[in-house]
Each structure stands twice: as C-alpha cells, then as structure tokens.
Design a protein around this motif. Structure first.
Motif, short mmCIF file in Angstrom:
data_model
loop_
_atom_site.label_atom_id
_atom_site.label_comp_id
_atom_site.label_asym_id
_atom_site.label_seq_id
_atom_site.Cartn_x
_atom_site.Cartn_y
_atom_site.Cartn_z
N TYR A 39 0.86 -1.19 0.00
CA TYR A 39 0.00 0.00 0.00
C TYR A 39 0.89 1.23 0.00
O TYR A 39 1.85 1.32 0.78
CB TYR A 39 -0.86 0.02 1.27
N CYS A 80 0.70 5.56 0.04
CA CYS A 80 -0.17 6.72 0.17
C CYS A 80 -0.10 7.52 -1.12
O CYS A 80 0.98 7.98 -1.51
CB CYS A 80 0.27 7.60 1.34
N ASN A 84 -4.01 4.85 -2.84
CA ASN A 84 -5.27 5.58 -2.67
C ASN A 84 -5.18 6.97 -3.30
O ASN A 84 -4.09 7.48 -3.59
CB ASN A 84 -5.57 5.75 -1.19
N CYS A 141 -6.91 5.98 4.96
CA CYS A 141 -5.90 5.01 4.51
C CYS A 141 -6.05 3.68 5.24
O CYS A 141 -5.83 2.62 4.65
CB CYS A 141 -4.49 5.58 4.66
N HIS A 172 0.39 10.96 10.16
CA HIS A 172 -0.48 10.13 9.32
C HIS A 172 -0.27 8.63 9.54
O HIS A 172 -1.20 7.90 9.88
CB HIS A 172 -0.27 10.52 7.86
N GLU A 178 -2.47 5.77 11.44
CA GLU A 178 -2.95 4.59 10.71
C GLU A 178 -2.67 3.32 11.52
O GLU A 178 -3.53 2.45 11.65
CB GLU A 178 -2.22 4.46 9.37
ZN ZN Z 1 -2.11 7.56 3.58
#
Ligand code: ZN
Ligand code: AMP
Length: 473
Positions: free
Chosen positions: A32, A34, A72, A218, A243, A247
């Motif tokens: 993943y 960002c 994302n 996220c 961030h 998460e």
């Molecule tokens: Zn993110």
C-alpha cells in the motif's frame, strides 16, 4: 538473474534496521502506498515518492515476486475541501481534474499503474464501520460537537512507528486538523462533525452529518483491499507522523493484529536545502519542467538515482547530468543492436559481473547509486568493445538483453526506444504515402493515412509539405 527469495533486504522504519524481506504469502507481496492528495498538480517532490515506490515494485517483480499494489487517492480532506471551495467548483469535479492530471503525469514518468486506486469518497461506509469497531472497543469517543476522536492514551503502542514519546498528555486534548506536528500529539479526529465551513461537503451517516478524518481513510482502504495485515506500506518521511502513526494506531486497535509488516519511508527532495513543498512555494510540478522542455525520462532518472533514504537537492545541472546518463544508456543499447564484430569472449564475464553487482546493490535496501555505478562501468566496457569491433552479433544480443532487463527495473530507456521505433515506422509509412500521392494514387495514400491514424499518428498536408504529430491521448 532471477534468484529465489529471500535476498532482498529492506530498511523497516518499525525497527529502524534492514531486514530480510519475507512476505506473508510466499512469492506474493501486498503493498500500500499513500497516493496523492488531489487538490493540485503533484510536484516533483511528490513524484520522488511515487517513482521510488515504482522502483521498489519493479525490483520486487524482478526478483520474482508477484506484487499487488494499492494506491489511494485522497479526494476529501482539509486541503481538497479548501481548494474546491476557493475555486467554487464541486468537490468531485475539482478532484477528478487533478486525479486525471496525476494519472497523465505518472504515465509520462513511466510509473507502472497500481492494481487499484481507491478514492476516499467512495469508501465512506468502510470508514464508518472501522470507527464503529473502535467505539465498541473503547478506543474512540464522541466529543460535544458530535465529532469522534481516537484516544491515544488507550493505545499503549502509540508512537511505535515514529518513536515519539507521549508525555504528560492533557486529558482529552484534541486536534481536529489533518496535519500537525509531533509536539502536538493528541487525540485525533476519526470523524469530523459538519461545520458551516464544510459547506455542502458532508455524508449523512449514523454519526450524523460529517466527513472522515484523513488518517482513517488510509486504514479503511488499505485493509479493504489488502487484508488486516499486509506486507509493505510506503510513503514520504513527512507522513510518518501523524499520518502513518495514526494509521497504525487505528488499525491495530480495531483488529488486534499487526497492520503493515514493513514500513518504508522515502526522504525528501529539497530545493536549496529546504523540503520541496507547496506551502513553501519552492516547488516545480512535472508540468512546469515539461514546459521548460525537460525530458520526462531524465526527470525520472534524477528522482530515482539517489538512494531513497537520502535527501537531495533538485537542480537543473542535476537534471542535465541525468539526461546524459539516460542518453548514454540508450546510445549503448542502440549501438549493440548494430554491432557485428569479432568475438573477444569478454562479454560473458562482464554480464555476470554487472548482474551480480547491480543485484547485490539493489537487494541491499535498493542501493541504487551503487547499482548504477556498476551499470555504467559495464556500459563503458561495452562501448570499448564496440569501438574495437571486438563484440560479435550474438554477444551484442546478450549484452542488449541484459541491459533491457535492468532497464525494466529503472524504466528510463524503454519509453525512449518505443518512441524511436514508432518514429521509424511512421516515417516509412509517410514516405510511402508521399510516393503514392506523387503518382496520384489517392486510394493507397488514404489507406496509409488510416494506418498511421491507427498508430496514433495524425498526418497533415500543408503547403510546406507533410507534417505529422502523435495524437493526444
Ligand atoms: Zn495515507
Ligand atoms: P501528498 O499529495 O501531499 O499526500 O503527498 C504524496 C506523497 O509525496 C507522500 O508520500 C508524501 O510523503 C510525499 N512527499 C511530499 N513532499 C515530498 C518531497 N519534497 N520529497 C519527497 N516526497 C515528498
């Protein structure tokens, strides 16, 4: 040169050390990254992050892993709301515009597309469900205005990624904005109750009228597409706090399981020693550079050629040097296609050497500068062999395919080569069409025009002669 796993070592921010990379499922990587906040054109600092992620993905694929990549698009947050309001444009129309611009820029930089690009606005139910889990487990609480906050004191591991120490927390101290500094570590907003400043941007949910906080987006999207625990999470170092820290907290508190196993953070691209950022006004977008005539492949090379955990300054001299490097690489590949001399028997060993050096360096936490040094040593040796006519057609073919496989990782020559081939084919067809026109064979001329159109090439007959251009996508 594909070796069995596990040879790749990655610097894991969680433990602050290089670790042998072992995905959860053998041979498969779930990753993943960002993605962009689509409130403006991405600047080349952002693209440093995206190009690094692309290099990582290409290297893992080169080593035989299958990579499933989710990136994302942040299309609702403080910045996108502010931007759409200042332009008096509906949020969707505003963010779609910048999302499309991002896809165009990423393609021009030869960044391989992700498997999924989830948009935050299309995952509100998943975010609501996650917040409900946190409420049920006592990690979240509702404030007087109806917003919902994550209680960091309830999560003893808070700070484990960014290594911040949370001292003397004032009970209930909260931060509602999406971005804040480490010193301001506080309970953060999972759900923001509607305020008049939000205008028409809100969702009616069981929490009432409101919108999600940036961080929960996220967590919800990564877990939806990759599962509650997945292999790699990547982003720029500026996102480590708050961030990514948030998460981790939200996701692990909700599931009771580890979130991402390996966290990778790229360092910043700087301008005169300062982070390139919109808010400092010291940025270039990819489009700014394109308008100045800079070659996208030189930009890509520049962004990937410094080790990702080192900062570096953007300069136009650096970009010129990157351009020469890409040219050296494409030139030697072109020369190899024509080489047809006598064999010196040297090339086999050179191929083994560069394969090993390049591979060892990249396996060592993507040490790309060392990998590139070995590649350019090889290029020099090959040029010497070609100059001395000491390379046979077969050897040249072997050297060419080695370079091609390494360029599949770097992604800087392939595009240029494709363009060259296209140009050559197009020119041949245009010449044929000219001949047909000279003898007034309009039928053939027309057919050739159609053939060119199918290749994406538009032919125009002007008074100065035939002009052609590549059709805009
Ligand atoms: Zn993110
Ligand atoms: P944003 O669109 O602001 O969410 O950022 C997209 C990505 O770019 C994130 O991974 C950021 O951490 C990264 N980023 C932002 N500025 C820079 C910079 N100057 N150098 C490298 N990466 C950056």
């Amino acid at each position: 040169m594909n070796r069995p796993t596990p040879t790749v070592r990655l610097f894991n921010t969680l433990n602050r050390k290089k670790e042998v990379f072992m995905p959860m499922a053998s041979g498969k990587v779930r990753m993943y990254t960002c993605g962009p906040t689509v409130y403006d054109y991405a600047h080349i600092g952002n693209f440093r992050a995206f190009v690094f992620e692309d290099l990582l993905k290409r290297w893992l694929k080169h080593r035989g892993f299958k990579v499933f990549h989710v990136m994302n698009l942040t299309d609702v947050d403080d910045k996108t709301i502010k931007g759409s309001q200042s332009q008096n444009t509906p949020l969707k129309q505003y963010t779609d515009f910048y999302a499309n611009a991002f896809f165009e820029d990423a393609a021009a930089l030869n960044i391989e597309p992700a498997n999924v690009y989830p948009r935050a606005t299309e995952h509100i139910p998943e975010m609501v469900a996650l917040i409900k889990r946190l409420l049920a487990k006592g990690f979240a609480y509702e404030s007087d205005d109806g917003s919902i906050y994550f209680a960091i004191s309830k999560f003893p591991d808070y700070g484990k990624l960014s290594k911040i120490q949370v001292h003397d927390l004032k009970a209930g101290a909260r931060v509602k904005v999406d971005e804040y500094a480490k010193e301001e570590a506080q309970d953060f907003a999972l759900w923001k109750a509607w305020t008049p400043e939000d205008g028409d941007i809100y969702w009616e949910t069981e929490f009432g009228k409101g919108r999600p906080g940036w961080h929960i987006e996220c967590s919800a999207m990564s877990m939806k597409y990759l599962g509650e625990t997945f292999d790699i999470h990547v982003g720029g170092v500026d996102n480590m706090f708050p961030h990514h820290e948030n998460e981790v907290a939200q996701s692990e508190a909700a599931t009771g399981k580890p979130f991402a196993c390996y966290w990778l953070h790229n360092e910043h691209l700087l301008v005169e020693g300062k982070k390139m950022a919109k808010r400092f006004g010291n940025f270039y977008t990819f489009r700014d550079l394109q308008k100045k005539g800079c070659d996208p492949m030189a930009i890509r090379y520049l962004l990937l050629s410094t080790h990702y955990r080192q900062q570096f300054n953007f300069t136009f001299e650096g970009l010129e040097a990157a351009k020469s490097a890409v040219e050296r690489l494409s030139n030697v590949m072109r020369r190899l296609q024509d080489a047809d001399g006598k064999s010196s028997g040297e090339i086999a060993q050179l191929i083994i050497n560069v394969g090993e050096c390049f591979g060892d360096a990249m396996d060592d936490d993507l040490n790309v500068s060392v990998a590139l040094a070995s590649l350019f040593d090889f290029v020099r040796e090959v040029n010497n062999l070609i100059d001395a006519n000491n390379i046979s057609k077969l050897e040249a073919k072997q050297a060419h395919s080695l370079l091609k496989s390494l360029d599949k990782v770097l992604g800087v020559v392939g595009e240029a080569e494709k363009k060259d081939t296209l140009q050559k084919e197009a020119q041949d067809l245009i010449a044929k069409r000219e001949e047909a026109r000279k003898v007034k064979d309009w039928k053939t001329a027309d057919m050739l025009r159609q053939q060119l159109k199918a290749m994406g090439i538009i032919v125009e007959d002007t008074q100065q002669g035939v002009r052609w251009k590549v059709e805009e996508a």
